[in-house]
Write a protein that holds these residues in place. Structure first.
Motif, mmCIF file in Angstrom:
data_model
loop_
_atom_site.group_PDB
_atom_site.id
_atom_site.type_symbol
_atom_site.label_atom_id
_atom_site.label_comp_id
_atom_site.label_asym_id
_atom_site.label_seq_id
_atom_site.Cartn_x
_atom_site.Cartn_y
_atom_site.Cartn_z
ATOM 1 N N LYS A 110 0.833 -1.206 0.000
ATOM 2 C CA LYS A 110 0.000 0.000 0.000
ATOM 3 C C LYS A 110 0.866 1.253 0.000
ATOM 4 C CE LYS A 110 -0.630 0.242 5.046
ATOM 5 N NZ LYS A 110 -1.627 0.231 6.134
ATOM 6 N N ALA A 111 0.259 2.361 -0.349
ATOM 7 C CA ALA A 111 0.979 3.621 -0.507
ATOM 8 C C ALA A 111 1.641 4.066 0.793
ATOM 9 C CB ALA A 111 0.020 4.701 -1.003
ATOM 10 N N GLY A 112 2.868 4.583 0.649
ATOM 11 C CA GLY A 112 3.582 5.164 1.779
ATOM 12 C C GLY A 112 4.026 4.188 2.846
ATOM 13 N N THR A 113 4.223 2.926 2.481
ATOM 14 C CA THR A 113 4.565 1.907 3.478
ATOM 15 C C THR A 113 6.003 2.029 3.968
ATOM 16 O OG1 THR A 113 2.977 0.327 2.542
ATOM 17 C CG2 THR A 113 4.758 -0.585 3.890
ATOM 18 N N PHE A 114 6.937 2.296 3.073
ATOM 19 C CA PHE A 114 8.356 2.154 3.412
ATOM 20 C C PHE A 114 9.074 3.504 3.522
ATOM 21 C CE2 PHE A 114 7.115 -1.775 1.277
ATOM 22 C CZ PHE A 114 7.560 -2.722 2.198
ATOM 23 N N ASP A 115 10.045 3.533 4.448
ATOM 24 C CA ASP A 115 10.882 4.722 4.637
ATOM 25 C C ASP A 115 12.075 4.727 3.685
ATOM 26 O OD1 ASP A 115 9.429 5.724 6.999
ATOM 27 O OD2 ASP A 115 10.196 3.900 7.963
ATOM 28 N N GLY A 116 12.306 3.634 2.997
ATOM 29 C CA GLY A 116 13.414 3.540 2.052
ATOM 30 C C GLY A 116 13.452 2.152 1.444
ATOM 31 N N ALA A 117 14.299 1.987 0.430
ATOM 32 C CA ALA A 117 14.434 0.683 -0.221
ATOM 33 C C ALA A 117 15.881 0.501 -0.673
ATOM 34 C CB ALA A 117 13.501 0.573 -1.424
ATOM 35 N N VAL A 118 16.358 -0.735 -0.592
ATOM 36 C CA VAL A 118 17.681 -1.080 -1.085
ATOM 37 C C VAL A 118 17.563 -2.303 -1.985
ATOM 38 C CG1 VAL A 118 18.924 -0.136 0.897
ATOM 39 C CG2 VAL A 118 18.203 -2.534 0.924
ATOM 40 N N SER A 119 18.520 -2.433 -2.883
ATOM 41 C CA SER A 119 18.534 -3.591 -3.771
ATOM 42 C C SER A 119 19.972 -3.837 -4.212
ATOM 43 C CB SER A 119 17.648 -3.337 -4.993
ATOM 44 O OG SER A 119 17.684 -4.443 -5.879
ATOM 45 N N ILE A 120 20.421 -5.067 -4.062
ATOM 46 C CA ILE A 120 21.791 -5.425 -4.409
ATOM 47 C C ILE A 120 21.780 -6.445 -5.555
ATOM 48 C CG2 ILE A 120 24.001 -6.280 -3.567
ATOM 49 C CD1 ILE A 120 23.023 -3.684 -2.205
ATOM 50 N N SER A 121 22.364 -6.067 -6.674
ATOM 51 C CA SER A 121 22.588 -6.970 -7.820
ATOM 52 C C SER A 121 21.307 -7.589 -8.373
ATOM 53 C CB SER A 121 23.564 -8.091 -7.418
ATOM 54 O OG SER A 121 24.737 -7.563 -6.865
ATOM 55 N N ALA A 122 20.222 -6.801 -8.432
ATOM 56 C CA ALA A 122 18.960 -7.354 -8.929
ATOM 57 C C ALA A 122 18.395 -6.570 -10.110
ATOM 58 C CB ALA A 122 17.932 -7.401 -7.801
#
Length: 277
Positions: A110-122
């Protein structure tokens, strides 16, 4: 050695044997941890906020990045397309919640769920068409649009990825811009063949400069996406960006159809000049 994306789709490439490497190979573990620590640094989370941040780990694999997030006091949710990788994460008893999901089909939050996101080698996997139904530009736009939606309005998303060429970088950044993000590419140690790493740093709002790359003080190690560029890209969604390779090729084709002369297409078509006279 062939790039993994060229060998098989991710859900097949990351089979049971490949998944076990991520718990037994210390070199893989060290590299994964170092890249995640750098990605978290580029997230630039508020150091004065004592409350744990909820972070989305995209392509979480066996949970190595999640363990780094845990060590830094954050709460995380991981998504991955490989059931075998998620099984290893469960065996490791990671603290984050796990979800089997194809990032090309969008982020189901849902909208506004996360304070940030990371992704490694994807991220680079989305540039390949593993099925007839896969259209990389559409899958990238679907992914970035749904990611933008599920982040707070002052959040960042940081992707460490391995672009195959400049065309892939242009494709990825243009689709991120169409989704509403701004930010750009940060290239750590650009003059080193081994240590060189690409990070796509995306922002949903606020006022912030693109982070400084490691190993150099030159601005050439950064490829910025301004807010104005992002707004323009969002308005022309579904159309190739002006002066991009796709735009130039389409314009030349129209000239040919009209009976006008146009130069032959080549790998140098629409490539930016160095600026030298």
């Amino acid at each position: 050695m062939s790039r993994p994306e060229r060998i098989a789709p991710p859900e097949i490439f990351y089979n049971e044997d490949e998944a076990k490497k991520y718990t037994n190979n210390t070199r893989i573990i060290d590299i994964q941890v170092q890249m995640c620590e750098r990605a978290i640094e580029l997230l630039a989370l508020d150091p004065n906020d004592d409350a744990p941040q909820l972070i989305l780990d995209i392509g979480c694999g066996s949970g190595l990045s999640g363990s780094v997030l845990e060590d830094q006091g954050h709460v995380w949710i991981g998504v991955d397309i490989s059931q075998h990788m998620l099984d290893v994460a469960l065996e490791r008893e990671v603290e984050g919640d796990l979800l089997l999901n194809d990032m090309g089909q969008g982020m189901p939050f849902k909208a506004g769920t996360f304070d940030g996101a990371v992704s490694i080698s994807a991220l680079q996997w989305l540039c390949n068409a593993d099925k007839k139904s896969h259209v990389p530009p559409k899958r990238l736009l679907k992914f970035f649009s749904t990611l933008f939606s599920c982040l707070t309005r002052n959040a960042r998303a940081v992707f460490q990825f391995y672009p195959e060429n400049s065309e892939q970088i242009e494709l990825i950044t243009s689709q991120a811009m169409k989704a509403g993000f701004y930010g750009g590419i940060v290239v750590d140690y650009p003059n080193s063949s081994k240590a060189k790493k690409y990070f796509l740093v995306l922002m949903t709002g606020g006022v912030a400069k693109l982070p400084t790359a490691l190993g150099t003080e030159e601005s050439e190690s950064q490829i910025a996406i301004s807010r104005r560029q992002a707004e323009y890209a969002k308005n022309v969604r579904g159309k190739p960006l002006k002066k991009s390779r796709e735009w130039v090729l389409a314009k030349k084709e129209r000239r040919r159809q009209q009976g006008n002369e146009a130069r032959k297409d080549s790998r140098y078509t629409a490539r930016k000049r160095s600026g030298r006279f």
